[in-house]
Structure formats: C-alpha cells, structure tokens
Design an enzyme around this catalytic site. Structure first.
Site, PDB file in Angstrom:
ATOM      1  N   ASP A 174       2.354  -4.560  10.828  1.00  0.00           N
ATOM      2  CA  ASP A 174       1.394  -3.959  11.757  1.00  0.00           C
ATOM      3  C   ASP A 174       0.011  -3.880  11.127  1.00  0.00           C
ATOM      4  O   ASP A 174      -0.159  -3.337  10.034  1.00  0.00           O
ATOM      5  CB  ASP A 174       1.874  -2.553  12.140  1.00  0.00           C
ATOM      6  CG  ASP A 174       1.189  -2.017  13.386  1.00  0.00           C
ATOM      7  OD1 ASP A 174       0.014  -2.345  13.605  1.00  0.00           O
ATOM      8  OD2 ASP A 174       1.836  -1.282  14.131  1.00  0.00           O
ATOM      9  N   HIS A 210       2.218  -4.837  15.286  1.00  0.00           N
ATOM     10  CA  HIS A 210       1.921  -3.771  16.240  1.00  0.00           C
ATOM     11  C   HIS A 210       2.515  -4.045  17.621  1.00  0.00           C
ATOM     12  O   HIS A 210       2.922  -3.136  18.318  1.00  0.00           O
ATOM     13  CB  HIS A 210       0.407  -3.599  16.353  1.00  0.00           C
ATOM     14  CG  HIS A 210      -0.014  -2.286  16.929  1.00  0.00           C
ATOM     15  ND1 HIS A 210       0.201  -1.083  16.290  1.00  0.00           N
ATOM     16  CD2 HIS A 210      -0.636  -1.968  18.092  1.00  0.00           C
ATOM     17  CE1 HIS A 210      -0.281  -0.096  17.016  1.00  0.00           C
ATOM     18  NE2 HIS A 210      -0.783  -0.606  18.128  1.00  0.00           N
ATOM     19  N   SER A 251       1.502   3.985  19.379  1.00  0.00           N
ATOM     20  CA  SER A 251       0.200   3.832  18.735  1.00  0.00           C
ATOM     21  C   SER A 251      -0.560   5.157  18.831  1.00  0.00           C
ATOM     22  O   SER A 251      -0.094   6.165  18.317  1.00  0.00           O
ATOM     23  CB  SER A 251      -0.569   2.675  19.371  1.00  0.00           C
ATOM     24  OG  SER A 251      -1.660   2.289  18.578  1.00  0.00           O
TER      25      SER A 251
END
Length: 711
Positions: free
Chosen positions: A648, A683, A563
């Site tokens: 995501d 995610h 991330s």
C-alpha cells in the site's frame, strides 16, 4: 402441527447457534501473535509519545515479515470454520455478475472503443472497431495475456495518438501505483523497447503523433512532481523536463482538452489549483500560465471555441460558479460569469457541447443534470423521481452532437447507461446491468432516506436499503458505512455484491457524514481540520438514531470503512465501542500523528490542508486527541477485522499492524481482533476482476458469522 413447525424451526436455530458458538469456543485456545515491545520516544512540541511498535515501520525486515505472517496464520486458524462459507459467498457473488460482459462503445476520431470480459477470465480486453460497430474487432490489449505469471497486474488505461497508429499505456506489477509507460504500434502490433519508469501511468499525445507528455513521481514520497516530454524513438533518459512542482503540498498532472487544441499542465493541493497550457500542435511546448496560484483559489478548466470555461470558488463562491474567458486573456480579472454561485446548489462539473451546456449539480444531496442551450432557448433538468439515487454524465467525447450519455442507478436499481437526445428529449437505454441468478427483483428491496439529528442539532442524511421481508423491530443486523473525508461523496449506488447481505436479513446504511460534499461544499468544510471530529460524532449519532428507531440494536449493529474511513472506524471504537457488535476497518489510516509528521511518507505533505500540519502545535494537539493509535487504551472493543496490503502506497501496512498490536495489548473483553495483510496487494486490494470478491467474502463471512448465519 401448527405448533410443532415453529418449535422445529426454533430448535434448528438453537442448534445452529450452538454449533457456531462451539466453533468459536474451540478457537479460544489459539493465542494471537504477541508483538515484541521496543519502546521508541517520539517528541514534538515538548510532548513525548511512546511507540512500542515503531519497529514495524521497517519494510522487508525479517522480523516484520515474520510478524505479518504469524498474524495471517492466526486469522486463518480462527476463521477456518468459515472457509467453506467464504467459498459459497464468493461463488454466489460471482454468479450474479455477467462474465462475458462489455462496456458501451464510444466513438473517437473515427474509431469505436470499448472494453469487454470473457468467461473464466479475470482481466479486461480493450478493443476498437473502425468507422462502424459492424466492422472487424481489433484487440488493443488483452490484460489476461499480459497478466500471465504476475502476482499483481494493473493497466492504467491507454492513450491513442491523433493519427490512431500508436498507443501509450501504463503498467503496475507491484500495486504501489508506480506505473511503467510503454508504447505499442497499433498497425504492426509491435511493442516498442522504450519504457518510462515511475510514472502515474497517464500519457498525453501532442498532435505530431510522436511527442508524449507524462507525469513522473518522486521515488520516495510517490508525489507526482514532474512533467516530462518524451519523443518516440529516443531514450527516456533524454526526456526533457518541462515543469517541476517544488511545493511539496502540490501534485502535478497533464492532460489534453476535450477540444484537442491544448495540452494542459495542472498543479493542485487540497485548497489551491493552477493551470498552464500550450497548443497541442506545438511540439516545442512553451506553456503559458492561465491563472497563477493563490492560496484558497480553486478552479478547473474546459475549452470550447476560443474560450476557456472555468469552474471556480473565486470571491467566496463556496459551492462554485462557472466563468469564462478568452484564451488570449486568461487571468482572473478577465473572467466573466456564466452561472452564478448558489447557496443551496453545489456545482460539480460541466460537459460542453456545440449547442448545449450540461451542468452536473447537487441539491439537498441529490444529483441533478441541468441542460441549457447556449442561445438560451431551452433550460431544463433531466427528471429523476426516486427518493435517493445516483446519476452522472458519462463518456461524452464529441462536441458536435445532440446526444448526452449519462448513467443512473439506485440502491435497489441496477446501473443503466443512457443516451439522451437533448433536442427531442428521447432517451435510449444502451445497457442495463444484468443481475444473473434468476432471483433478483428490485421490487423486493426498499430504499429510504432518513435524517438523523447530530449532537449539535445538525441533520445528517442516511441512505438505507433492505429486503422487504426484513422487519424493523430492533433485531435486524445492520451494516453502517461511511467515508467522510476529502469532500468525497459516497452516493447511494447499486451493488449486486451487497445482495448477499440484504438477502440474509441485513440492512445497509450509508451515513452521509460531514467531511464529504453530500450537502454542498460547506458540509465538507465542517468536517476537516479543526472540525474533523464532526465526521466521527456524526457517525456515532447516526448509529444511536438507527438503534433508537428500531432499525437495529447494539447486539446487531456493524460498521465498516476503509482508508480515511478506516480512521473513522478507529475513532468510533475508541469513542463508543459499546454501540457496535463488529467493525471492519480496511487499509485504515490510524497512526495519524506519526504519519503526518513524516514528510517522507507518500502523500503526507499534500494532506496538510485536509488534516492540518502537526508541526503546528494546535493541529498536533487536535490530531492527537482523536488519532486511533494514540487513543487505544484499556477498554472492551467490538469484534474487529482489520485488513491491509503490504505494498500500500497510501496507508502504509505498518499503521494497521501497529494498531492491532496495541489494541490487543489493551483489549479487556472477549471479542476477537482479527488482522489480515495481503502480502501481494496495495491500497486497492487484489487485481483481477473476481479476486476482489474473495476479499469481500472474508468481510461478509466475518459479519455473518457474528450473526450465527452460515448459509
């Protein structure tokens, strides 16, 4: 014979290495997918950026799907020789985990609540028992049954009504973090027909046992921007809008205080917070402002007795201080000090009990749990004597108790859940994490905390763990990890999964770079906005320190981040590609400028206080100067493994997809650039207890293959 044995070993190693090299040589005839270039000019502040792969932003377009599937096929072909090893790693990691495990029960409102797993099942079962742990088990939710037939399944906890008869719970079947709230009658087992779509999954019961408050998300941006009130037995279409957050840089949420007296609506951005409250007995729900928002004023609240306790940075309290005020006079001019601001102590949280105040602090990077009697007769810290560790308060739902529940672990020490008697100072270990397999001994692993000097003279802490047989001679493979954003601190915690690297000679290092809060709030402030590059240079300088001090070498150094940590990976391979043999970038945030200029993308506007607003030229220029996608130019990149999830909601799949295409276009070396897009996940990766281990096995196989380790 003494000379023959080493020779045989060397021969085996040589043959193994040759076999690995031959396997990789065979893959050179397999060409990576070529992404078509369709130039799009992106202009801002008179600056034009040419994006050849902007077309990948079109979700569900057949051409996009085709490209992602070709990338996955390329990954599968190039890693075919590691598939059996991935299976071995998966089974090895799974084999250390106790399958028929359960959480430590906690008591609330007459019931003991806990979650448990059963063998050969990938999802939790949520249960409770009435009055005593010897009572009959009541299964509230069996996620294994609920997940049947679903490619993805996630339950966002559950909330129980005050009369213990109803449960509200959220379900996500897409991995987009858009939860549908449903209701279950815990007396009859009946699932009610009413469903509330597009929520955060959290629901809060008023004390009338029929009124529920929840947060709804904006359909496009997925920002939680509305609080609604639902009455059981009515249509969700008739739900009443209680509060709307119109500032696009804020999210809103709702919860009930531990005292169960108030329903609280919170609004927060990176730098500012605001709370309003109403009594939980009032089904009308007229909310009163506690303290209106002021830019830069952060605070959070707890309630006890007839007072609110407020953790705040008011009056330049960078590391926060604790205040209190009457529930009838809540504005900040009425706040009085309980714990003052301290320059070297970060005040992270408080737990309030009838006779004790428990304060979670961080000093010089280490967690401290500070226990104080309200009457001032006692004031002490829980003793922790390791060089580096993680400690935190756990589930403490009761006010009128002498027992504090907390957790403890370290890089070489499995997690424990401990009940501590704050009066007698006796502790009872309620649960110790079991590491199955019969080979684990924490004394076989060495922990260190070292300090690397950054280029500006600042000392950056690094936590390390490695097997005692691993030699620090510059030849050991080392995996360096960091995150470094949003003030999130990566504590040095235990991982049984990580043993699969440590037992094969890897050193594992956490670089506590600026951008987190490991060394206090200022550590975060020095790694954001126009100081963001400190995060990147800290990581690189830690790498150089580890090499210079013979922990590893350029041929054996690896880096990993996900991330915002994936952004970090993208920057370091642009700034110092020669330092790393391989890099893993998971769901990486790499197209920084384009994303931050698109306020229709989830989370963008709320990020301005973290990264800056590129609509302002100063921030645009600074962002562009480090954005991995905008700085992918001709150079020899390290071996790279990039992963993403098609659904995501935080880092859209197209960021890493475009980045990989551009890297391949400019890559001048022979190292491999691999990309895998999980078409079912988001995610957080795959759902299910053990499915995520398959993703870790992919990562570890990538690293170990580069080290010619295949068993």
């Amino acid at each position: 014979m003494k000379k023959i044995v080493p020779l045989l070993v060397l021969t085996l190693i040589f043959v193994s290495g040759c076999n690995q090299k031959n396997k990789r040589n065979l893959t050179k005839d397999i060409l990576p997918p070529k992404a078509e270039k369709k130039p799009v000019n992106l202009e801002k502040h008179g600056d034009i950026r040419v994006d050849n792969y902007f077309w990948m932003n079109e979700r569900d377009h057949p051409e996009v799907i085709d490209y992602l599937e070709r990338e996955n096929d390329y990954y599968n072909k190039l890693t075919e020789h590691t598939k059996d090893f991935q299976t071995t790693l998966f089974e090895e990691m799974k084999g250390r985990i106790k399958e028929d495990d359960a959480s430590v029960p906690y008591k609330r409102n007459g019931y003991w609540y806990y979650g448990r797993y059963e063998k050969n099942k990938g999802y939790p079962i949520y249960c409770r028992k009435k009055d005593s742990l010897n009572s009959e088990e009541i299964i509230l939710f069996d996620n294994n049954v609920m997940a049947e037939g679903q490619a993805y399944f996630k339950q966002a906890g559950y909330s129980i009504s005050e009369d213990n008869t109803m449960a509200a719970f959220g379900i996500d079947l897409v991995s987009r973090r858009k939860y549908t709230i449903q209701f279950k009658n815990l007396v009859t087992g009946e699932l009610l027909d009413e469903k509330i779509e597009n929520t955060t999954g959290a629901a809060v019961w008023a004390n009338d046992n029929k009124t529920v408050y929840y947060s709804r998300k904006d359909e496009e941006t997925l920002r939680s921007n509305q609080i609604f009130k639902h009455i059981l037995g009515t249509s969700p279409e008739d739900d009443q809008l209680v509060f709307q957050e119109d500032d696009e840089t804020f999210n809103t949420f709702v919860y009930k205080t531990k005292s169960r007296k108030f329903i609280v609506i919170g609004s927060s951005s990176t730098l500012t917070s605001e709370y309003q409250f109403t009594t939980a007995d009032d089904s009308v729900g007229d909310f009163k402002m506690l303290q209106k928002r002021e830019r830069g004023l952060e605070y959070s609240i707890a309630h006890y007795g007839e007072e609110f306790y407020i953790l705040t940075n008011m009056d330049n309290a960078t590391n926060f201080k604790l205040m209190k005020t009457s529930e009838t006079a809540t504005e900040k001019e009425n706040w009085t000090e309980v714990i003052p601001h301290r320059e070297n102590v970060l005040l992270e949280d408080v737990d309030i009990f009838k006779d004790f105040l428990v304060v979670s602090e961080r000093t010089n990077g280490l967690n401290k749990i500070h226990i104080k009697r309200w009457d001032g007769s006692e004031d002490y810290y829980l003793p922790f004597d390791n060089e580096t560790y993680t400690a935190y308060t756990g589930t403490n739902v009761d006010f009128d108790t002498e027992i504090l529940r907390y957790g403890y672990n370290a890089l070489n020490t499995p997690s424990s859940v401990i009940d501590f008697n704050m009066v007698t100072k006796e502790k009872e270990v309620k649960k110790e994490q079991e590491v199955l397999g019969g080979t684990f001994d924490k004394d076989n692993y060495i922990m260190e905390r070292i300090w690397a000097t950054a280029r500006d003279g600042v000392k950056v802490p690094v936590s390390l763990v490695y097997h005692k047989d691993t030699k620090k001679n510059g030849e050991a493979p080392l995996l360096q990890y960091a995150y470094g954003s949003y003030g999130n601190t990566i504590d040095p915690s235990f991982s049984s999964i990580r043993l699969s690297l440590l037992d094969r000679g890897f050193i594992y290092a956490i670089a506590h770079v600026r951008g987190g809060e490991y060394l206090g709030r200022q550590w975060y402030e020095d790694g954001k906005l126009l100081k963001k590059k400190n995060t990147f240079t800290d990581f690189i300088d830690v790498s150089k320190y580890l090499i210079a001090n013979d922990y590893t070498s350029e041929e054996h150094l690896y880096a990993s981040g996900g991330s915002a940590g994936g952004l970090l990976m993208g920057v370091i391979i642009n700034m110092a590609p020669e330092l790393y043999h391989g890099v893993i970038a998971s769901v990486p945030f790499v197209d920084v400028v384009t994303t931050m200029l698109d306020d229709s993308i989830p989370l963008t506007t709320g990020e301005y206080d973290e990264w800056g607003n590129p609509n302002v030229k100063e921030y645009y220029d600074y962002m562009k100067s480090y954005s991995p996608y905008d700085n992918a130019f001709a150079k020899a990149y390290p071996n790279l493994f990039v992963t993403t999830g098609y659904h995501d909601s935080q880092v859209q799949y197209w960021e890493p997809a475009k980045w990989v295409a551009k890297l391949r276009e400019h890559h001048t070396g022979d190292n491999q650039i691999l990309f895998y897009c999980d078409m079912e996940s988001g995610h957080g990766g795959a759902s299910g207890r053990f499915e995520s281990l398959k993703e870790v096995a992919k990562d570890y196989a990538f690293l170990l293959d580069l080290e010619n380790i295949d068993k």
